[in-house]
Write a protein that holds these residues in place. Structure first.
Motif, PDB file in Angstrom:
ATOM      1  N   LEU A  39       0.679  -1.180  -0.056  1.00  0.00           N
ATOM      2  CA  LEU A  39       0.011   0.011  -0.006  1.00  0.00           C
ATOM      3  C   LEU A  39       1.102   1.108  -0.088  1.00  0.00           C
ATOM      4  N   VAL A  40       0.710   2.020  -0.977  1.00  0.00           N
ATOM      5  CA  VAL A  40       1.699   3.139  -1.146  1.00  0.00           C
ATOM      6  C   VAL A  40       0.774   4.316  -1.314  1.00  0.00           C
ATOM      7  N   ASP A  41       1.637   5.469  -0.826  1.00  0.00           N
ATOM      8  CA  ASP A  41       0.926   7.077  -1.165  1.00  0.00           C
ATOM      9  C   ASP A  41       1.657   7.452  -2.411  1.00  0.00           C
ATOM     10  N   THR A  42       1.160   7.565  -3.509  1.00  0.00           N
ATOM     11  CA  THR A  42       1.586   8.075  -4.818  1.00  0.00           C
ATOM     12  C   THR A  42       2.219   9.431  -4.674  1.00  0.00           C
ATOM     13  N   ASN A  43       1.882  10.298  -3.626  1.00  0.00           N
ATOM     14  CA  ASN A  43       2.328  11.457  -3.454  1.00  0.00           C
ATOM     15  C   ASN A  43       3.660  11.478  -2.645  1.00  0.00           C
ATOM     16  N   ALA A  44       4.142  10.536  -1.920  1.00  0.00           N
ATOM     17  CA  ALA A  44       5.043  10.490  -1.127  1.00  0.00           C
ATOM     18  C   ALA A  44       6.558  10.342  -1.876  1.00  0.00           C
ATOM     19  N   ARG A  45       7.452  10.929  -1.261  1.00  0.00           N
ATOM     20  CA  ARG A  45       8.771  10.881  -1.716  1.00  0.00           C
ATOM     21  C   ARG A  45       9.202   9.425  -1.945  1.00  0.00           C
TER      22      ARG A  45
END
Length: 80
Positions: A39-45
């Motif tokens: 599960l990833v946050d596509t806005n994270a670095r």
């Protein structure tokens, strides 16, 4: 935006480039080989994350500081 991404698994220790804070959810073998889902946050670095696939009965390196179990899967014969 939160999404689920798939990443290939390699034998032993390997680095994966994924967004910071990604949560690894599962692992399994597909026709293309062993994979893991996160599960990833596509806005994270994006950062590099070290992962490790260890076969049952194989020694775990003593210098590991932080590790947790994700899943059991049966890889292709002879791969691990």
């Amino acid at each position: 935006m939160l999404t689920i991404h798939k990443y290939p698994i390699k034998p032993g220790a390997f680095d994966v480039e994924m967004p910071r804070g990604a949560k690894i959810l599962s692992a399994a073998v597909q026709p293309s080989g062993p994979q893991m889902w996160a599960l990833v946050d596509t806005n994270a670095r994006v950062c590099m994350r070290q992962c490790m696939a260890i076969g049952t009965g194989r020694p775990v390196p003593e210098d590991i500081e932080c590790a947790y179990f994700v899943a059991t899967f049966s890889p292709e014969p002879g791969l691990y």
